[in-house]
Write a protein that holds these residues in place. Structure first.
Motif, short mmCIF file in Angstrom:
data_model
loop_
_atom_site.label_atom_id
_atom_site.label_comp_id
_atom_site.label_asym_id
_atom_site.label_seq_id
_atom_site.Cartn_x
_atom_site.Cartn_y
_atom_site.Cartn_z
N LYS A 1 4.82 -36.58 52.12
CA LYS A 1 4.38 -37.16 50.85
C LYS A 1 5.22 -38.39 50.57
O LYS A 1 6.44 -38.38 50.74
N ASN B 1 0.56 -38.29 53.24
CA ASN B 1 -0.22 -37.25 52.57
C ASN B 1 -0.10 -37.49 51.07
O ASN B 1 0.92 -37.17 50.45
N ILE B 2 -1.12 -38.08 50.47
CA ILE B 2 -1.02 -38.55 49.09
C ILE B 2 -2.11 -37.93 48.23
O ILE B 2 -3.23 -37.70 48.70
N SER B 3 -1.79 -37.67 46.99
CA SER B 3 -2.77 -37.04 46.10
C SER B 3 -3.79 -38.06 45.59
O SER B 3 -3.53 -39.27 45.55
N GLU B 4 -4.93 -37.54 45.20
CA GLU B 4 -5.98 -38.37 44.61
C GLU B 4 -5.45 -39.14 43.41
O GLU B 4 -5.69 -40.36 43.27
N LEU C 1 -3.04 -42.02 44.45
CA LEU C 1 -3.71 -43.12 45.13
C LEU C 1 -4.56 -43.94 44.15
O LEU C 1 -4.54 -45.17 44.17
N ARG D 1 -3.57 -41.83 56.92
CA ARG D 1 -3.37 -41.47 55.52
C ARG D 1 -4.40 -40.41 55.14
O ARG D 1 -5.58 -40.53 55.46
N ARG D 2 -3.93 -39.38 54.48
CA ARG D 2 -4.79 -38.30 54.00
C ARG D 2 -4.67 -38.21 52.49
O ARG D 2 -3.57 -38.22 51.94
N CYS D 3 -5.81 -38.12 51.82
CA CYS D 3 -5.84 -37.98 50.37
C CYS D 3 -6.39 -36.60 50.03
O CYS D 3 -7.46 -36.23 50.49
N ILE E 1 -11.72 -44.23 47.95
CA ILE E 1 -10.59 -43.83 48.80
C ILE E 1 -10.77 -44.40 50.20
O ILE E 1 -9.81 -44.90 50.81
N THR F 1 -8.18 -45.37 53.68
CA THR F 1 -7.75 -43.99 53.87
C THR F 1 -8.65 -43.30 54.88
O THR F 1 -9.87 -43.38 54.80
N VAL G 1 -10.19 -37.78 53.71
CA VAL G 1 -10.37 -37.44 52.30
C VAL G 1 -10.77 -35.97 52.22
O VAL G 1 -11.85 -35.59 52.68
#
Length: 485
Positions: free
Chosen positions: A249, A268-271, A274, A296-298, A315, A320, A323
């Motif tokens: 993160k 690894n980032i939250s909605e 982002l 990158r994963r959201c 996104i 990204t 998703v």
């Protein structure tokens, strides 16, 4: 039975086409797949909380949900990334569940078997987003289960011929690839995203007047303080499986620094985080550039306990790759996700504008003539109409036909709409057949597609019911599209 009105229209306007000849034609273009690019050049269809069949508080869990997600049944896109939340209990051993809730649980081994059975030798790789809540002393059992069930399908070491290069989907065909949480060892600072030697930074801190160096050392100290107990969460044996997807993160400043460690980073980032970044329009291009080099994963914000989905289009537009979608829920998010990945293998090459190429100039024009429907599912004898929504980067366009009542499931509209809008690579169109009644109009069936994949001319569009299953209904539409290539 084909309606007489449709037959009459085709005889007068079909240029020799018949109902049967049109029914055999696809409404969208077939895009040849090239799997030779680095993984960072693709969008990857992803399932979030894959084990759940409903909401994230009370929903039941099933290993079969993994097979459903990976196959992409009905209107849903095939997933190539699935999530496993694994826990250890004294009574049941390793289980998969949504922790601290009342959801169901299933044995971890059963989940591994369900995934392994779907992966064939020439299939594109399956990524496992592993949320590991198992203490290190139980992780050898976790690793052994995966090795025993998946065998050689589990990627356990780097591909020697690649060296430190990024793997492509073709390189990893038939393999199961782990996304494992990554924490820095001494001398590494993941949050600062540059390699720093602890002894050197400590000895030079009083001598250096460089503000950026001090900022980097301060951030490394903050990162290590924040994660000082986290390294113990992932054993060395499990960490070694995070070969091409070292997940962490981000902390403040991550977007401004080159990532050297880990080599194969996955942000690894939250909605929420982002979308907050995207409020600054200047950040969009930086995110796009960053996504050309690092995965990158959201994942959805925590308040989505009902398994409702985010809109994935914004996104994707910032580069990204992954998703996380709650595929058990059929809503706008899964409609759009399906439109991008339907009739693909779960990997879609990013458009040129997200890979360093120019953005599309000018405007595009989309003209639709909605002719009529065939075998539209009816809940009751009610007037129906077609509603269209065009989702662009800047706004949503809405249009609907007149309502038709005496149709018996074969309504004729023969109406035209034309939109001119600022072009981009990820414009989506949704058409909905709705009942015209007091209050909220019920949706009978719908179809969502990526405008770039539209076939020109007359086509029958398939319609899916409000659970994503195919209906018998079809909609005859004439498409005239001019994009700003």
């Amino acid at each position: 039975m084909v309606s007489a009105a449709l037959e009459e229209y085709l005889a007068a306007n079909g240029d020799g086409e018949t109902f049967d000849s049109l029914a055999a034609k696809s409404p969208i273009k077939d895009v040849p797949f090239d799997g030779s690019h680095p993984m960072t050049h693709y969008f990857i269809s992803s399932s979030h909380n894959t084990y759940l069949l409903a909401d994230q508080l009370w929903g039941k869990a099933s290993p079969q949900a993994y097979a459903t997600a990976l196959h992409g049944l009905n209107a849903r896109a095939p997933a190539r990334c699935v999530e496993i939340d694994v826990w250890y209990t004294k009574s049941k051993g390793l289980i998969v569940t949504h922790g601290h809730t009342f959801t169901g649980n299933v044995p971890f081994k059963d989940v591994c078997q369900a995934i392994g059975e779907t992966v064939q030798p020439n299939d594109l790789p399956v990524f496992i987003s592993l949320e590991c809540h198992v203490d290190p002393d139980q992780q050898p059992e976790l690793i052994k289960t995966m090795e025993d069930v998946w065998g050689d399908k589990l990627l356990k070491e780097k591909l020697q011929h690649l060296g430190e290069k990024k793997a492509s989907p073709d390189d990893l065909r038939g393999r199961i690839v782990m996304m494992v949480e990554w924490y820095p060892t001494p001398g590494q600072a993941a949050s600062a995203a540059i390699r720093l030697d602890e002894d050197d930074s400590a000895s030079s801190s009083s001598d250096s007047g460089d503000e950026s160096d001090n900022s980097g050392r301060k951030e490394m100290k903050q990162f290590k303080q924040t994660h000082k107990n986290n390294k113990a969460k992932i054993s060395d044996g499990l960490a070694k499986l995070g070969i091409y997807a070292n997940s962490f993160k981000p902390t403040p400043g991550w977007l401004e620094r080159e990532i050297i460690e880990p080599t194969h980073a996955l942000i690894n980032i939250s909605e929420s985080a982002l979308l907050d970044l995207l409020k600054d329009t200047k950040v969009q291009d930086r995110l796009i550039e960053h996504g050309q080099h690092h995965l990158r994963r959201c994942y959805p914000k925590g308040l989505r306990v009902d398994s409702m989905n985010m809109d994935p289009a914004p996104i994707w537009r910032c580069g990204t790759h992954v998703v996380g979608m709650n595929m058990q829920h059929w809503d706008k998010g899964t409609h759009i996700n399906g439109a991008l990945f339907r009739d693909t293998q779960g990997f879609v090459l990013k458009p040129r504008s997200l890979l360093g190429g120019p953005k599309r100039p000018g405007n595009a024009t989309l003209k639709l003539t909605v002719v009529g429907g065939d075998d539209i599912p009816l809940a009751k004898d009610q007037a129906i109409y077609m509603n269209a929504k065009l989702y662009t980067h800047e706004k949503r366009y809405d249009w609907k036909t007149k309502s038709v009542k005496d149709h018996k499931g074969d309504p004729m509209f023969n109406e035209t709409v034309e939109w001119t809008y600022k072009d981009d690579d990820l414009v989506f169109l949704k058409v909905e057949m709705k009942e015209d009644e007091w209050g909220k109009d019920d949706e009978l069936a719908s179809y969502t597609l990526l405008v770039d994949r539209l076939e020109q001319g007359l086509r029958f569009w398939p319609l899916f019911d409000n659970k994503g299953a195919p209906s018998q209904g079809k909609l005859l539409v004439k498409v005239e599209y001019t994009g700003a290539q």
